[in-house]
Design an enzyme around this catalytic site. Structure first.
Site, mmCIF file in Angstrom:
data_model
loop_
_atom_site.group_PDB
_atom_site.id
_atom_site.type_symbol
_atom_site.label_atom_id
_atom_site.label_comp_id
_atom_site.label_asym_id
_atom_site.label_seq_id
_atom_site.Cartn_x
_atom_site.Cartn_y
_atom_site.Cartn_z
ATOM 1 N N GLY A 71 -33.260 11.772 -5.325
ATOM 2 C CA GLY A 71 -33.241 11.348 -3.927
ATOM 3 C C GLY A 71 -34.407 10.437 -3.581
ATOM 4 N N THR A 72 -35.567 10.739 -4.106
ATOM 5 C CA THR A 72 -36.763 9.943 -3.803
ATOM 6 C C THR A 72 -36.537 8.487 -4.195
ATOM 7 O OG1 THR A 72 -38.171 11.865 -4.114
ATOM 8 C CG2 THR A 72 -39.233 9.709 -4.303
ATOM 9 N N ASN A 149 -34.434 19.102 6.144
ATOM 10 C CA ASN A 149 -34.732 20.022 5.046
ATOM 11 C C ASN A 149 -35.443 21.296 5.491
ATOM 12 O OD1 ASN A 149 -36.395 17.548 5.320
ATOM 13 N ND2 ASN A 149 -37.874 18.724 4.144
ATOM 14 N N GLN A 177 -29.976 17.087 1.731
ATOM 15 C CA GLN A 177 -29.824 18.508 2.094
ATOM 16 C C GLN A 177 -28.411 18.831 2.550
ATOM 17 O OE1 GLN A 177 -31.788 21.021 1.603
ATOM 18 N NE2 GLN A 177 -33.628 19.938 1.011
ATOM 19 N N SER A 197 -28.705 13.919 -4.142
ATOM 20 C CA SER A 197 -29.499 14.371 -5.296
ATOM 21 C C SER A 197 -28.809 15.558 -5.966
ATOM 22 C CB SER A 197 -30.894 14.765 -4.797
ATOM 23 O OG SER A 197 -31.671 15.268 -5.854
ATOM 24 N N ALA A 198 -28.912 15.624 -7.301
ATOM 25 C CA ALA A 198 -28.179 16.648 -8.065
ATOM 26 C C ALA A 198 -28.798 18.040 -7.970
ATOM 27 C CB ALA A 198 -28.111 16.228 -9.535
ATOM 28 N N HIS A 199 -30.148 18.110 -7.889
ATOM 29 C CA HIS A 199 -30.760 19.435 -8.051
ATOM 30 C C HIS A 199 -30.664 20.319 -6.813
ATOM 31 C CE1 HIS A 199 -34.847 19.080 -6.116
ATOM 32 N NE2 HIS A 199 -34.588 17.794 -6.244
ATOM 33 N N THR A 235 -32.277 2.832 -19.580
ATOM 34 C CA THR A 235 -31.239 3.594 -20.287
ATOM 35 C C THR A 235 -30.867 4.840 -19.487
ATOM 36 O OG1 THR A 235 -32.084 2.768 -22.365
ATOM 37 C CG2 THR A 235 -30.712 4.748 -22.489
ATOM 38 N N CYS A 321 -48.662 20.911 1.992
ATOM 39 C CA CYS A 321 -49.957 21.031 1.307
ATOM 40 C C CYS A 321 -50.346 19.691 0.738
ATOM 41 C CB CYS A 321 -49.868 22.005 0.147
ATOM 42 S SG CYS A 321 -49.714 23.679 0.684
HETATM 43 N N1 PLP Z 1 -34.702 13.980 0.956
HETATM 44 C C1 PLP Z 1 -34.700 15.242 1.386
HETATM 45 C C2 PLP Z 1 -34.230 15.549 2.780
HETATM 46 C C3 PLP Z 1 -35.136 16.276 0.553
HETATM 47 O O1 PLP Z 1 -35.157 17.523 1.010
HETATM 48 C C4 PLP Z 1 -35.583 15.945 -0.750
HETATM 49 C C5 PLP Z 1 -36.098 16.980 -1.661
HETATM 50 O O2 PLP Z 1 -36.666 17.969 -1.264
HETATM 51 C C6 PLP Z 1 -35.552 14.599 -1.150
HETATM 52 C C7 PLP Z 1 -35.109 13.647 -0.270
HETATM 53 C C8 PLP Z 1 -36.031 14.177 -2.503
HETATM 54 O O3 PLP Z 1 -35.018 14.322 -3.481
HETATM 55 P P1 PLP Z 1 -35.432 14.406 -5.030
HETATM 56 O O4 PLP Z 1 -36.139 15.709 -5.206
HETATM 57 O O5 PLP Z 1 -34.123 14.339 -5.760
HETATM 58 O O6 PLP Z 1 -36.295 13.225 -5.314
#
Ligand code: PLP
Length: 381
Positions: A71-72, A149, A177, A197-199, A235, A321
Site C-alpha cells: 500500500g505504501t 485504519n 483497510q 494491500s495483500a497483508h 522483477t 511512536c
Molecule cells: N494505508 C492504510 C490505511 C494502512 O492502514 C496501511 C497499513 O497499515 C497502509 C496504507 C500501508 O500499506 P502497506 O503496509 O501494504 O505498505
C-alpha cells in the site's frame, strides 16, 4: 491459551491455503516472469491469474491492476507519479490519512504544491462541505481513504469523487483497510485510482496494487525494465503476487458472511466495554465491522497495550511512536478529542478467526488490568 490476536488492522496472518499456493513459486517454480522458457512462462501465467483474481475483487479489468510492493508504494506512486504530469496546484487530502499519503503530499509541497487537509467531524467522517470550499482553489489531486485504519469509520468516497471530478481533479482513495471488509466497486465509486494491500486480507506482506483508470497518466517511481506496463520496473515478486491473488479470491468468498458475524462479536464486546466505563471513538457512524477504538479515562493507552501483551493479547495503541516520544493519534486530534483522552486510545481489531471465547477471555483480562492501572494512578495522584 495461545497468544490472542486483536490487531488485524495492523496485519493479518497468512491463510494456510494462501501459503500453499505460494510455496511452489518459492521452490521449484522460481522462473523470472520475463523469461521466455517454460519456468518463465509459468511465472507469467501465475502473475496474470493473480491479476484477474485481484481485479475481480474490486470489479475492474485485469489491465487496471498495477502490482506494487504494498500500500505504501501504491500511495506514493499515485501521488508523486500523477504530480509529475501536472502543473503544481493544490493536493487535497483528509486530516486522517495514513502517513504514506501525508508524506508524499508533503513531498509535493516542496515542489510548489499547496497541501490542503480536509476537516473531519467529531464522529470521524471527512467534511464534504470543507471539500467544496477546498475545491474552489484549482486542485490537481484529491486523496481520501475509504476506511480509517484507527476508527474504522467509512468515508464518503463516492460523493468526494463526484465533487473532485467536477473540479477536474484526479481522485484517489486508499482502500487498504476497506478491502475484504466491505464490497468495493472501483467504477461505481468513480475513482481514478485506488490503493490496496495483500497483508490486510490474509495474504503476504510485500504485495499490493494501485488500481487505475487507464486514462490517467502516471510517472513511475522505479524505472528500469518496464514491468507492470512501465509503471513499476523490477522483477516481479511472483510468490507474493500469487498469494495476493488467492487471498483476494478468498476475501471475495468471505465478504457476505464477514460483516454480520464480526459486527455481532464487536457489538457484544463494545457493550461490555461501555459497562466498564470506556469511551468509544468513531462508533456513531457507519464503520468497518471488525474495528473498535476506545479509551479509559486516566489509563495510558501504551501502558494498557503493554500490560495486555504480557498476558498474551495483541492490540494496538492509538499513539504514533516516533523514536522515544509518543504523540497522541492525529486522527483523534482531528476529531477534536482532547490530547489527554487521545493518549488513552487502544485499537481492537477482529479477524476472521476471532471467536466469542477469545473476547470473553480478553474481557476478563482487560477488566483486571484496567482496575489495576486505575488504582495505581489514584495512588500516585
Ligand atoms: N494505508 C492504510 C490505511 C494502512 O492502514 C496501511 C497499513 O497499515 C497502509 C496504507 C500501508 O500499506 P502497506 O503496509 O501494504 O505498505
Amino acid at each position: 491459551m495461545d497468544f490472542i490476536y486483536f490487531d488485524h488492522n495492523a496485519t493479518t496472518p497468512i491463510e494456510p491455503f494462501v501459503l500453499e499456493a505460494m510455496m511452489p513459486f518459492l521452490q521449484g517454480q522460481y522462473g523470472n516472469a520475463s523469461s521466455r522458457h517454460d519456468l518463465g512462462i509459468h511465472a507469467r501465467q501465475a502473475i496474470e491469474q493473480a491479476r484477474e483474481q485481484v481485479a475481480s475483487l474490486v470489479h475492474v479489468r485485469p489491465a487496471q491492476v498495477i502490482f506494487t510492493s504494498g500500500g505504501t508504494e501504491a500511495n506514493n506512486l499515485l501521488i508523486k507519479g500523477a504530480a509529475e504530469w501536472l502543473k503544481p496546484s493544490q493536493v487535497v487530502i483528509s486530516a486522517i490519512e495514513h502517513p504514506c499519503v501525508v508524506k508524499p503530499a508533503q513531498f509535493l509541497a516542496r515542489r510548489g504544491w499547496q497541501v490542503r487537509q480536509l476537516a473531519v467531524s467529531e464522529l470521524g467522517v471527512v467534511d464534504t462541505e470543507d471539500l467544496e470550499q477546498a475545491l474552489s482553489t484549482p486542485t490537481g489531486i484529491v486523496s481520501v481513504m475509504m476506511a480509517n485504519n484507527e476508527t474504522g469509520c467509512l468515508q464518503p468516497v463516492g460523493v468526494i469523487a463526484q465533487k473532485a471530478r467536477a473540479a477536474k481533479a484526479l481522485m484517489h482513495s486508499d482502500a487498504v483497510q476497506a478491502l475484504g471488509k466491505i464490497e468495493i466497486d472501483f467504477e461505481a465509486l468513480q475513482l481514478h485510482a485506488m490503493t490496496i494491500s495483500a497483508h490486510k486480507i490474509y495474504g503476504p506482506k510485500g504485495a499490493g496494487a494501485l488500481i487505475v483508470d487507464r486514462r490517467i497518466e502516471l510517472f513511475p517511481l522505479l524505472s528500469g525494465g518496464g514491468h507492470e506496463n512501465g509503471l513499476r520496473s523490477g522483477t516481479e515478486n511472483v510468490p507474493a503476487i500469487v498469494g495476493f491473488g488467492v487471498a483476494a479470491e478468498l476475501a471475495a468468498s468471505r465478504l457476505a458472511n464477514l460483516k454480520p458475524r464480526l459486527s455481532e462479536l464487536r457489538d457484544k464486546f463494545e457493550s461490555a466495554l461501555v459497562a466498564m466505563g470506556a469511551i468509544r471513538f468513531g462508533s456513531a457512524v457507519d464503520r468497518l465491522c471488525n474495528t473498535s477504538y476506545f479509551a479509559f479515562d486516566g489509563v495510558d493507552g501504551e501502558t494498557l497495550v503493554i500490560e495486555l501483551d504480557k498476558l498474551g493479547f495483541g492490540l494496538a495503541s492509538g499513539a504514533a511512536c516516533s523514536s522515544a516520544y509518543t504523540e497522541p493519534s492525529a486522527t483523534l486530534l482531528a476529531m477534536g478529542v482532547a490530547p489527554e483522552i487521545a493518549r488513552g486510545a487502544v485499537r481492537f481489531s477482529l479477524g476472521v478467526h476471532s471467536t466469542k471465547e477469545h473476547i470473553n477471555v480478553f474481557l476478563t483480562a482487560l477488566k483486571s488490568v484496567v482496575n489495576r492501572l486505575k488504582s495505581l494512578a489514584a495512588m500516585t495522584a
